[in-house]
Write a protein that holds these residues in place. Structure first.
Motif, PDB file in Angstrom:
ATOM      1  N   PRO A 191       0.827  -1.212   0.000  1.00  0.00           N
ATOM      2  CA  PRO A 191       0.000   0.000   0.000  1.00  0.00           C
ATOM      3  C   PRO A 191       0.856   1.254   0.000  1.00  0.00           C
ATOM      4  O   PRO A 191       1.986   1.269   0.510  1.00  0.00           O
ATOM      5  CB  PRO A 191      -0.785  -0.105   1.313  1.00  0.00           C
ATOM      6  CG  PRO A 191      -0.560  -1.498   1.820  1.00  0.00           C
ATOM      7  CD  PRO A 191       0.762  -1.923   1.276  1.00  0.00           C
ATOM      8  N   PHE A 194      -2.472   5.570   2.714  1.00  0.00           N
ATOM      9  CA  PHE A 194      -3.862   5.299   3.075  1.00  0.00           C
ATOM     10  C   PHE A 194      -4.117   5.885   4.457  1.00  0.00           C
ATOM     11  O   PHE A 194      -3.236   5.884   5.316  1.00  0.00           O
ATOM     12  CB  PHE A 194      -4.139   3.791   3.111  1.00  0.00           C
ATOM     13  CG  PHE A 194      -4.315   3.176   1.751  1.00  0.00           C
ATOM     14  CD1 PHE A 194      -5.582   2.884   1.263  1.00  0.00           C
ATOM     15  CD2 PHE A 194      -3.223   2.903   0.953  1.00  0.00           C
ATOM     16  CE1 PHE A 194      -5.748   2.327   0.014  1.00  0.00           C
ATOM     17  CE2 PHE A 194      -3.373   2.345  -0.310  1.00  0.00           C
ATOM     18  CZ  PHE A 194      -4.641   2.059  -0.779  1.00  0.00           C
ATOM     19  N   SER A 225      -9.688   2.650   2.205  1.00  0.00           N
ATOM     20  CA  SER A 225      -9.322   1.322   2.700  1.00  0.00           C
ATOM     21  C   SER A 225      -9.832   0.197   1.812  1.00  0.00           C
ATOM     22  O   SER A 225      -9.137  -0.804   1.596  1.00  0.00           O
ATOM     23  CB  SER A 225      -9.828   1.131   4.135  1.00  0.00           C
ATOM     24  OG  SER A 225     -11.236   1.257   4.194  1.00  0.00           O
ATOM     25  N   LEU A 228      -7.808  -1.448  -1.213  1.00  0.00           N
ATOM     26  CA  LEU A 228      -6.798  -2.486  -1.037  1.00  0.00           C
ATOM     27  C   LEU A 228      -7.394  -3.889  -1.114  1.00  0.00           C
ATOM     28  O   LEU A 228      -6.666  -4.860  -1.339  1.00  0.00           O
ATOM     29  CB  LEU A 228      -6.111  -2.330   0.324  1.00  0.00           C
ATOM     30  CG  LEU A 228      -5.059  -1.234   0.449  1.00  0.00           C
ATOM     31  CD1 LEU A 228      -4.641  -1.090   1.906  1.00  0.00           C
ATOM     32  CD2 LEU A 228      -3.854  -1.545  -0.413  1.00  0.00           C
ATOM     33  N   ASP A 251      -0.927   2.415  -4.821  1.00  0.00           N
ATOM     34  CA  ASP A 251      -0.507   3.680  -4.220  1.00  0.00           C
ATOM     35  C   ASP A 251      -0.863   4.917  -5.028  1.00  0.00           C
ATOM     36  O   ASP A 251      -0.343   6.004  -4.764  1.00  0.00           O
ATOM     37  CB  ASP A 251       0.997   3.657  -3.975  1.00  0.00           C
ATOM     38  CG  ASP A 251       1.822   3.748  -5.260  1.00  0.00           C
ATOM     39  OD1 ASP A 251       1.254   3.525  -6.349  1.00  0.00           O
ATOM     40  OD2 ASP A 251       3.023   4.058  -5.176  1.00  0.00           O
TER      41      ASP A 251
END
Length: 269
Positions: A191, A194, A225, A228, A251
């Motif tokens: 990630p 976030f 969230s 992802l 990202d």
């Protein structure tokens, strides 16, 4: 958490999973996603009360197991409990980690060791204990380790964390080669920026770091969230059966920036 992420060929690769860091953030979200798709899930974390709260959000398919992944004996006990009735656990998600914001010269040896312990040493202990019974039984399995989009980049203010995550991705590649011929797949979900409970209290609590990150993300925003969960579902599904040693970066293009944090920590006079 909806099971909508597992549709068509994206069927969970197995019906039992263990998720570390499962009491909050991406670990919690993945645990609930897997449970919603019919997977029996064991969530591992340090605080039993928070794990029990996550378990209460499911239909009874989540079992809480308290353990600190930095403690090899605690990791062994958690896996032993998870394996007690169904044998080795085929799916593994490691979302446990830890970091704090600090200029490199202000990070103590103990602080550096603590971050490496939770973000590299601990994940190795988890991977090793997960793999041993599967390798012994010749049973296939899939692991997904949560890394960082900046694992291979400079990260001023988080030198300890970026070093640990770079080590984690090197470990994943090595184990993918060692264990691939024996039926185990290991991949990384990386990630970027976030907004989560942990990140908001850590990296994003310092305004210049928050703003510098936002200014360098091509899509112009932090991730939500649930953005992802699709990539995570893919890596944990049968559709990813030919994927190992890979890192899926989520990202908004942040890793493409020449200087992802600009000059957040200018030289001290």
């Amino acid at each position: 958490m909806s099971s909508a992420y597992f549709q068509g060929p994206w069927v969970p690769a197995a019906d039992r999973a263990l998720v570390t860091g499962g009491s909050s953030g991406i670990g919690r979200d993945i645990a609930l996603m897997l449970a919603g798709a019919g997977v029996e899930v064991f969530v591992v974390g340090r605080r039993m009360e928070r794990l029990e709260a996550v378990a209460a959000e499911s239909d009874g398919s989540i079992t809480p197991l308290a353990a600190d992944i930095r403690d090899a004996d605690a990791v062994d006990a958690a896996f032993t409990a998870a394996e007690a009735e169904g044998g080795p656990v085929p799916l593994l998600v490691n979302a446990a980690s830890g970091a704090f914001l600090a200029a490199a010269e202000d990070i103590s040896p103990g602080g550096f060791a603590a971050v490496v312990g939770s973000s590299l040493n601990g994940p190795f202990q988890v991977l090793r204990r997960w793999a041993q019974p599967l390798l012994g039984a010749g049973t296939p399995g899939a692991a997904m380790m949560v890394s960082s989009a900046l694992a291979e980049r400079e990260v001023p203010g988080a030198a300890h964390s970026s070093a640990a995550k770079a080590g984690l991705e090197a470990l994943i590649r090595s184990l993918a080669v060692e264990w691939g011929p024996r039926g185990l797949r290991i991949n990384s979900l990386a990630p970027g920026a976030f907004s989560t409970e942990g990140a908001d209290a850590g990296m994003w609590s310092f305004g210049p770091v928050h703003d510098a990150a936002l200014d360098n993300i091509p899509l112009g925003r932090f991730g939500a969230s649930d953005e992802l969960l699709g990539p995570a579902a893919f890596l944990l599904s049968r559709a990813a059966g030919y994927v190992t040693g890979a890192t899926v970066v989520v990202d908004g293009g942040w890793h493409l920036s020449p200087h992802p944090f600009g000059s957040v920590f200018p030289p001290r006079g």
